[in-house]
Design an enzyme around this catalytic site. Structure first.
Site, short mmCIF file in Angstrom:
data_model
loop_
_atom_site.label_atom_id
_atom_site.label_comp_id
_atom_site.label_asym_id
_atom_site.label_seq_id
_atom_site.Cartn_x
_atom_site.Cartn_y
_atom_site.Cartn_z
N HIS A 1 0.85 -1.20 0.00
CA HIS A 1 0.00 0.00 0.00
C HIS A 1 0.88 1.25 0.00
O HIS A 1 1.72 1.42 0.87
CB HIS A 1 -0.92 0.01 1.22
CG HIS A 1 -2.14 -0.83 1.01
ND1 HIS A 1 -3.39 -0.45 1.44
CD2 HIS A 1 -2.31 -2.02 0.39
CE1 HIS A 1 -4.27 -1.37 1.10
NE2 HIS A 1 -3.64 -2.34 0.46
N TYR B 1 -9.02 5.56 8.10
CA TYR B 1 -9.13 5.89 9.53
C TYR B 1 -10.11 7.04 9.62
O TYR B 1 -9.84 8.13 9.11
CB TYR B 1 -7.79 6.32 10.10
CG TYR B 1 -6.76 5.21 10.22
CD1 TYR B 1 -6.57 4.54 11.43
CD2 TYR B 1 -5.95 4.84 9.15
CE1 TYR B 1 -5.63 3.53 11.57
CE2 TYR B 1 -5.00 3.83 9.27
CZ TYR B 1 -4.84 3.18 10.49
OH TYR B 1 -3.90 2.18 10.62
N PRO C 1 -4.20 0.04 19.14
CA PRO C 1 -3.97 -0.42 17.76
C PRO C 1 -4.02 0.67 16.69
O PRO C 1 -3.70 0.40 15.53
CB PRO C 1 -5.10 -1.44 17.53
CG PRO C 1 -6.16 -1.08 18.52
CD PRO C 1 -5.47 -0.46 19.69
N LYS D 1 1.01 -0.35 15.38
CA LYS D 1 2.43 -0.41 15.76
C LYS D 1 2.81 -1.62 16.60
O LYS D 1 4.00 -1.89 16.81
CB LYS D 1 2.83 0.88 16.52
CG LYS D 1 2.85 2.10 15.64
CD LYS D 1 3.93 1.99 14.57
CE LYS D 1 3.88 3.08 13.52
NZ LYS D 1 4.08 2.61 12.15
N TYR E 1 3.93 6.31 10.02
CA TYR E 1 3.08 5.18 9.59
C TYR E 1 3.90 4.11 8.86
O TYR E 1 3.74 2.92 9.12
CB TYR E 1 1.94 5.70 8.70
CG TYR E 1 0.81 4.71 8.58
CD1 TYR E 1 -0.12 4.56 9.61
CD2 TYR E 1 0.67 3.90 7.45
CE1 TYR E 1 -1.16 3.63 9.52
CE2 TYR E 1 -0.37 2.98 7.35
CZ TYR E 1 -1.27 2.86 8.39
OH TYR E 1 -2.30 1.94 8.30
#
Ligand code: APR
Ligand code: PHB
Length: 394
Positions: free
Chosen positions: A72, A201, A293, A297, A385
């Site tokens: 991704h 998100y 979560p 990580k 990220y």
């Protein structure tokens, strides 16, 4: 029984450390209290940082991940119905994340362990650690009612948050840092195509939503729920209805619903213990730290600990670098705290907090506008990220 490194726990931390050490010619024995089926039954996150991907490749366990994992290059945020793409690769000089479930990572590592012939003992009980402050520590345990003793040079405590390794360290030498979040995540896994090519998100006044995936045909969704909620109260139908309600209509209309393969509620916790070592015992992964979560990580920090410990042990065994042993905790914690910070930041940014003051709500809103409205803010999110770089061990 004798080995060089005794590894307690066959989750991703213990198995990955075991594989890397085995490949480096360092003998290990892995002790796991559950069965392999039980370990594989735990559903966890599914996003691998670029450093984790490289480490799995270095361990020689990436064949299936490279064939089936989905690379991704971006992720999306959604606030007040507005979608904000975060072009990860563009903002991080080409880095990306891999969508590949933790269950699959664990399965690949278990298979590699089995075919390497290195010892792994499932179904052990009464594991106890001894003489960690000497250079000949030992682990005792029971297997099929028989008492066993494993002598070693080092113990790696990879036995998760509820394991025995951390508890074997005297309380007086540990500092614990903890924050428990006032909500949980209700997760649902289904064999339905993901609603969006990228993860989303989303913040919504009814609570946070995550639209994630395991493959092109398997989706994973999460809803923020009160801690008092009970999973039995959430039929599949209620879950899908609530999810649609928290998504803008263009996504809600595209959502393919289906029978749940798994559904559970997880509480959210931030936790770190310092130091991560005591004599010849090293704590790795969830045994030393937990993150909420948001940002995925958990597994990645476990891999980061493994990266440092493996390199330090190789330096010790191959080059006599005894001096490096004492540096494990500071190498690991430096990166752990950055991962804790990012998970904390993402959790704050995205969730609904009932007890937030009007001022704090405005701050949350301003944070969202700043971080997602400027290239600098988006770059900060993107570089965390995809995963911050590891320090060089030397
Ligand atoms: N003796 C032997 N094994 C034990 C003991 C014990 N006393 N206590 C726990 N274990 C085993 C557990 O059964 C489990 O299989 O240790 C393993 C720990 O695995 P995880 O909890 O998966 O922890 P870790 O390997 O550090 O993985 C970190 O996995 O837990 C997620 O969110 C976390 O993604 C992160 C990653
Ligand atoms: C998941 O797919 O389970 C997942 C993905 C991203 C997260 C957390 C969980 O931040």
């Amino acid at each position: 029984m004798k080995t060089q490194v005794a590894i307690i726990g066959a989750g991703p931390s213990g198995l990955l450390l075991g594989q890397l050490l085995h490949n480096a010619g360092i003998a290990t024995v892995v002790l796991e209290r559950q069965t392999p089926e039980y370990v594989l039954g735990r559903i966890r996150a599914g996003i691998l940082e670029s450093g984790t991907v490289s480490l799995l490749r270095e361990a020689g366990v990436s064949r299936r991940m490279d064939a089936e994992g989905l690379v991704h290059h971006g992720v999306e945020f959604l606030f007040d119905g507005v979608r904000i793409p975060v072009p990860l690769s563009e903002l991080t000089e080409g880095k990306s994340v891999m969508v590949y479930g933790q269950t699959e990572v664990t399965r690949d590592l278990m298979e590699a362990r089995a075919s390497s012939g290195a010892t792994i003992i499932y179904g052990v009980s009464n594991v106890q650690l001894h003489d960690m402050k000497t250079d000949k520590p030992a682990v005792t345990f029971e297997k099929d009612g028989e008492a066993c003793r494993l002598e070693c040079d080092f113990i790696a405590g990879c036995d998760g948050f509820h394991g025995v390794s951390r508890q074997a360290i005297p309380k007086s030498v540990l500092r614990e840092y903890e924050s428990v979040w006032p909500f949980g995540w209700l997760g649902l896994l289904a064999d339905t195509p993901p609603v969006n090519p990228e993860l989303i998100y989303a913040h919504h006044e009814r609570g946070f939503v995550l639209c994630s995936q395991r493959s092109l045909t398997r989706s994973r969704y999460y809803l923020q729920v009160p801690l008092t909620d009970n999973v039995e109260a959430w039929s599949d139908e209620r879950f899908w209805q609530e999810l649609k309600c928290r998504l803008p209509s263009e996504l809600a209309n595209k959502l393919v619903t289906g029978h749940s393969l798994e559904k559970s509620i997880a509480p959210l916790r931030s936790y770190v213990v310092e130091p991560m070592q005591y004599g010849r015992l090293f704590l790795v992964g969830d045994a030393a730290h937990i993150v909420p979560p948001t940002g995925a990580k958990g597994l990645n920090l476990a891999a980061s600990d493994v990266n440092y410990l493996w390199r330090i042990l190789c330096q010790f065994y191959h080059h006599g670098r005894e001096d490096l042993l004492a540096s494990y905790s500071s190498f690991a914690l430096n990166r752990v705290w950055k991962g804790e910070r990012f998970s904390w930041f993402m959790t704050h940014l995205l969730h609904d907090f009932h007890d937030k003051s009007p001022f704090d709500r405005k701050m949350q809103e301003a944070d969202r506008r700043y971080y997602l409205g400027s290239r600098a803010g988006l770059t900060t999110i993107a570089e965390n990220y995809v995963g911050l770089p590891y320090e060089t061990v030397r």
